[in-house]
Motif scaffolding. Structure first.
Motif, PDB file in Angstrom:
ATOM      1  N   ALA A 193       0.826  -1.224   0.000  1.00 13.52           N
ATOM      2  CA  ALA A 193       0.000   0.000   0.000  1.00 13.52           C
ATOM      3  C   ALA A 193       0.850   1.259   0.000  1.00 13.52           C
ATOM      4  N   CYS A 194       1.882   1.264  -0.832  1.00 11.50           N
ATOM      5  CA  CYS A 194       2.765   2.434  -0.900  1.00 11.50           C
ATOM      6  C   CYS A 194       2.191   3.454  -1.875  1.00 11.50           C
ATOM      7  N   GLU A 195       1.728   4.561  -1.353  1.00 11.83           N
ATOM      8  CA  GLU A 195       1.149   5.609  -2.206  1.00 11.83           C
ATOM      9  C   GLU A 195       1.982   6.867  -2.237  1.00 11.83           C
ATOM     10  N   THR A 196       2.848   7.032  -1.242  1.00 14.29           N
ATOM     11  CA  THR A 196       3.696   8.224  -1.212  1.00 14.29           C
ATOM     12  C   THR A 196       5.124   7.818  -0.880  1.00 14.29           C
ATOM     13  N   ALA A 197       6.063   8.572  -1.414  1.00 15.55           N
ATOM     14  CA  ALA A 197       7.466   8.309  -1.099  1.00 15.55           C
ATOM     15  C   ALA A 197       8.221   9.634  -1.057  1.00 15.55           C
ATOM     16  N   LEU A 198       9.239   9.672  -0.210  1.00 18.63           N
ATOM     17  CA  LEU A 198      10.088  10.848  -0.136  1.00 18.63           C
ATOM     18  C   LEU A 198      11.486  10.450  -0.585  1.00 18.63           C
ATOM     19  N   ALA A 199      12.065  11.233  -1.494  1.00 15.75           N
ATOM     20  CA  ALA A 199      13.455  11.032  -1.912  1.00 15.75           C
ATOM     21  C   ALA A 199      14.251  12.238  -1.443  1.00 15.75           C
ATOM     22  N   HIS A 200      15.257  11.974  -0.607  1.00 20.63           N
ATOM     23  CA  HIS A 200      16.053  13.097  -0.095  1.00 20.63           C
ATOM     24  C   HIS A 200      17.511  12.969  -0.508  1.00 20.63           C
ATOM     25  N   GLY A 201      17.977  13.931  -1.297  1.00 24.95           N
ATOM     26  CA  GLY A 201      19.353  13.937  -1.776  1.00 24.95           C
ATOM     27  C   GLY A 201      20.257  14.803  -0.924  1.00 24.95           C
ATOM     28  N   ASN A 202      21.535  14.411  -0.910  1.00 26.97           N
ATOM     29  CA  ASN A 202      22.559  15.121  -0.128  1.00 26.97           C
ATOM     30  C   ASN A 202      23.779  15.295  -1.023  1.00 26.97           C
ATOM     31  N   GLY A 203      24.301  16.508  -1.077  1.00 28.62           N
ATOM     32  CA  GLY A 203      25.481  16.746  -1.894  1.00 28.62           C
ATOM     33  C   GLY A 203      26.616  17.334  -1.091  1.00 28.62           C
ATOM     34  N   GLY A 204      27.845  17.030  -1.506  1.00 25.96           N
ATOM     35  CA  GLY A 204      29.016  17.568  -0.806  1.00 25.96           C
ATOM     36  C   GLY A 204      29.203  16.870   0.521  1.00 25.96           C
ATOM     37  N   THR A 205      29.452  17.640   1.574  1.00 22.42           N
ATOM     38  CA  THR A 205      29.662  17.096   2.912  1.00 22.42           C
ATOM     39  C   THR A 205      28.524  17.593   3.793  1.00 22.42           C
ATOM     40  N   LEU A 206      27.352  16.962   3.625  1.00 20.60           N
ATOM     41  CA  LEU A 206      26.112  17.405   4.276  1.00 20.60           C
ATOM     42  C   LEU A 206      25.765  18.828   3.832  1.00 20.60           C
ATOM     43  N   SER A 207      26.118  19.168   2.588  1.00 20.45           N
ATOM     44  CA  SER A 207      26.087  20.559   2.144  1.00 20.45           C
ATOM     45  C   SER A 207      24.805  20.949   1.426  1.00 20.45           C
ATOM     46  N   ALA A 208      24.598  20.397   0.230  1.00 15.35           N
ATOM     47  CA  ALA A 208      23.439  20.752  -0.589  1.00 15.35           C
ATOM     48  C   ALA A 208      22.340  19.729  -0.350  1.00 15.35           C
ATOM     49  N   GLN A 209      21.197  20.171   0.151  1.00 12.31           N
ATOM     50  CA  GLN A 209      20.104  19.259   0.497  1.00 12.31           C
ATOM     51  C   GLN A 209      18.917  19.505  -0.423  1.00 12.31           C
ATOM     52  N   SER A 210      18.317  18.423  -0.897  1.00 13.75           N
ATOM     53  CA  SER A 210      17.164  18.573  -1.786  1.00 13.75           C
ATOM     54  C   SER A 210      16.172  17.443  -1.528  1.00 13.75           C
ATOM     55  N   THR A 211      14.913  17.827  -1.351  1.00 15.14           N
ATOM     56  CA  THR A 211      13.866  16.863  -0.998  1.00 15.14           C
ATOM     57  C   THR A 211      12.784  16.840  -2.069  1.00 15.14           C
ATOM     58  N   VAL A 212      12.353  15.643  -2.439  1.00 14.63           N
ATOM     59  CA  VAL A 212      11.261  15.474  -3.405  1.00 14.63           C
ATOM     60  C   VAL A 212      10.211  14.566  -2.768  1.00 14.63           C
ATOM     61  N   VAL A 213       8.945  14.991  -2.819  1.00  9.82           N
ATOM     62  CA  VAL A 213       7.835  14.152  -2.363  1.00  9.82           C
ATOM     63  C   VAL A 213       7.066  13.693  -3.594  1.00  9.82           C
ATOM     64  N   LEU A 214       6.870  12.370  -3.700  1.00  8.51           N
ATOM     65  CA  LEU A 214       6.202  11.769  -4.855  1.00  8.51           C
ATOM     66  C   LEU A 214       4.955  11.023  -4.392  1.00  8.51           C
ATOM     67  N   GLY A 215       3.984  10.916  -5.299  1.00  3.46           N
ATOM     68  CA  GLY A 215       2.762  10.202  -4.942  1.00  3.46           C
ATOM     69  C   GLY A 215       2.119   9.527  -6.137  1.00  3.46           C
ATOM     70  N   GLY A 216       1.374   8.482  -5.867  1.00  7.15           N
ATOM     71  CA  GLY A 216       0.671   7.748  -6.910  1.00  7.15           C
ATOM     72  C   GLY A 216      -0.655   8.411  -7.260  1.00  7.15           C
ATOM     73  N   PRO A 217      -1.415   7.772  -8.159  1.00  9.48           N
ATOM     74  CA  PRO A 217      -2.662   8.356  -8.652  1.00  9.48           C
ATOM     75  C   PRO A 217      -3.653   8.739  -7.556  1.00  9.48           C
ATOM     76  N   SER A 218      -3.633   8.048  -6.421  1.00  4.20           N
ATOM     77  CA  SER A 218      -4.603   8.369  -5.365  1.00  4.20           C
ATOM     78  C   SER A 218      -4.303   9.682  -4.657  1.00  4.20           C
ATOM     79  N   THR A 219      -3.126  10.261  -4.909  1.00  3.51           N
ATOM     80  CA  THR A 219      -2.708  11.438  -4.136  1.00  3.51           C
ATOM     81  C   THR A 219      -3.042  12.763  -4.815  1.00  3.51           C
ATOM     82  N   VAL A 220      -3.565  12.704  -6.037  1.00  2.00           N
ATOM     83  CA  VAL A 220      -3.861  13.976  -6.727  1.00  2.00           C
ATOM     84  C   VAL A 220      -5.361  14.072  -7.010  1.00  2.00           C
TER      85      VAL A 220
END
Lengths: 386, 133
Positions: free
Chosen positions: A359-386
């Motif tokens: 029952a996975c409908e949402t997922a978070l992908a969190h990227g890290n660049g450098g030495t804990l330096s550049a942080q970027s977060t993406v939240v994704l969702g399936g058809p039920s989330t929109v």
């Protein structure tokens, strides 16, 4: 409350694929792997090369990455981007692509990555020059930078080497269910603790694997996504934040700007940590998982060690984390962020076989660049989330 | 940004010249009323280009530490030191007969010891302050 300039769910991931991983054939170029990933992602999406009109590429090894990839593929896109901000760059590029698509500057965006760092170097590619503020003291960068942060986390919160080891073991337990993971042998806390100390408190088992590899992610409009081969994986939220470049300039060694990047992504998505079913976060080193579980809001600051040691992020636990096996066991060609997006999309589509989270409908992908330096977060969702 | 000879000198050049003369120097931003380190052309807290060079007293506290164990060689550490003057830098605390390199701890008081060998640029290492405050 400020309105996020990007519209929740206006774009979607429609194709994902890894290239060959691990150790690739002799003579393989990083751009070969970008192209191989592209072909497979197009097949996954049911799109053709001629559909691509936006190209986003990055690699430590490829000069002018988007330009090189376009030459190789014979593409003349309307929009291109060779950003290079470290391992989080592909999460950042999801935001760039979403913005470009929403603005009408392209319709089908290709994000591509390729690296042969294992084959060419047998170790992490060192793109650092001599720095009088770092080099004379002999740290093994970036690993020692993460070790310094870990020393503070242990000092301030009582985090232990056993807690760190539990992160590596959880990643391995997931990797054992991933046929393309680089390390799939059983791993115990005792084995991690007994492995070679590289930069205390981090052993060789607290550090990511060193592999070749690449891949691609294809993003388009929500409207077009609904008529393609696979169910759309909607881009619900994105957020970026930068703290510093080098560890000596990190203001607080136990708190990253993932706090800010995730706050922005949650706000755009209209979600909170409790709404996330699967977490894919950038575990170049075991301390990363602890820091990001805290900074992304899944546990209070300082409590990630006991949380992980309780089995919470392992298969069958309350919060599935790094379900492909992570940078620690699955693959880490240098910029691991693309693989977080691939696994997150597959989990939402229900394609992960033995390691599939129910029952996975949402997922978070969190990227890290450098030495804990550049942080970027993406939240994704399936058809039920929109 | 001119050197004694009148030539243009970069921020890092000015820092290194002072180190080579045996002085650990840092910049101070009057507008921000705080130290700035590493040396640069403007204050990152205010954007002001008004930066003054100051001489560090050279004493500080270990903020973070990692130990490295190269094969066939004695262990050493890499630290972040919080100088009493209000800035942080990376360095190494050299072990002595009282404190082994991999026994250096967070919170330990240390003093700078600038080393220069064979005409190469000087490097600011640290040593434990034996009499703990």
């Amino acid at each position: 409350m400020t309105i996020h300039p990007l519209q929740r769910g206006a774009t979607a991931i429609v194709g994902v694929a890894e290239s060959d991983l691990g150790q690739v054939a002799p003579g393989t170029l990083p751009v070969d792997l970008m192209a191989q990933g592209t072909l497979r992602a197009l097949e996954d999406a049911g799109l053709a090369l001629s559909d691509i009109d936006g190209v986003f590429a990055s690699s430590a090894q490829v000069r002018l990455a988007s330009v090189a990839l376009c030459e190789y593929l014979g593409l003349r896109p309307r929009y291109q981007d060779s950003s290079f901000s470290g391992g989080s760059v592909f999460e950042t590029m999801v935001g760039h692509a979403a913005a470009a698509i929403q603005a009408g500057q392209c319709e089908v965006a290709l994000l591509a990555y390729g690296s042969t760092q294992r084959s060419v170097a047998g170790g992490l590619l060192n793109i650092r020059g001599f720095d009088p503020l770092i080099t004379p003291f002999g740290p093994r960068m970036p690993l020692s930078g993460y070790a310094l942060a870990a020393s503070r986390h242990m000092h301030e919160f009582g985090t232990t080497r056993e807690h760190l080891a539990a992160v590596a073991v959880a990643a391995r337990d997931w990797a054992r269910m991933n046929p393309v993971a680089w390390e799939r042998d059983p791993l115990t806390i005792e084995q991690v603790l007994a492995s070679r100390m590289v930069s205390h408190p981090l052993t060789v088992r607290d550090a990511c694997v060193v592999t070749d590899g690449g891949g691609a992610v294809i993003i388009t409009t929500a409207e077009r996504a609904r008529h393609l081969k696979k169910p759309p994986v909607y881009v619900l939220g994105v957020g970026d934040a930068i703290g510093h470049l080098e560890i000596h300039s990190m203001p607080d060694l136990t708190t990253t700007t993932a706090v800010q990047s995730s706050r922005a992504a949650y706000a755009m998505a209209g979600m909170e940590p409790k709404d996330i079913d699967v977490v894919e976060l950038y575990d170049a080193f075991t301390i990363n998982t602890l820091l990001f579980l805290e900074d992304l809001g899944f546990v209070p600051k300082g409590e990630a060690g006991p949380f992980v040691a309780s089995g919470a992020i392992s298969p069958g636990g309350s919060l599935p984390v790094n379900t492909a096996g992570g940078g620690l066991s699955y693959t880490h060609p240098g910029l691991y962020g693309l693989f977080l997006l691939i696994e997150a999309a597959r989990q939402i589509r229900g394609e992960c076989g033995q390691r599939q989270v129910q029952a996975c409908e949402t997922a978070l992908a969190h990227g890290n660049g450098g030495t804990l330096s550049a942080q970027s977060t993406v939240v994704l969702g399936g058809p039920s989330t929109v | 940004m001119t050197s004694p000879s009148g030539a243009i000198e970069s921020p890092m050049g000015a820092y290194q010249r002072r180190l080579n003369e045996g002085v650990l120097a840092y910049q101070y931003s009057p507008k921000a009323q705080r130290a700035v380190f590493y040396p640069r052309v403007l204050c990152p807290f205010t954007g002001s280009a008004d930066l003054q060079w100051r001489e560090s007293r050279g004493e500080g506290t270990v903020h973070a530490v990692t130990y490295l164990y190269p094969k066939g060689e004695p262990p050493y550490n890499v630290v972040l030191v919080d100088l009493d003057d209000g800035f942080r830098m990376m360095s190494r605390v050299e072990g002595n007969q009282n404190v082994a390199a991999d026994q250096v701890r967070i919170g330990m008081r240390v003093r700078v010891r600038i080393r220069r060998q064979d005409g190469a640029d000087a490097v600011p290492f640290f040593e434990p302050i034996d009499a703990q405050p």
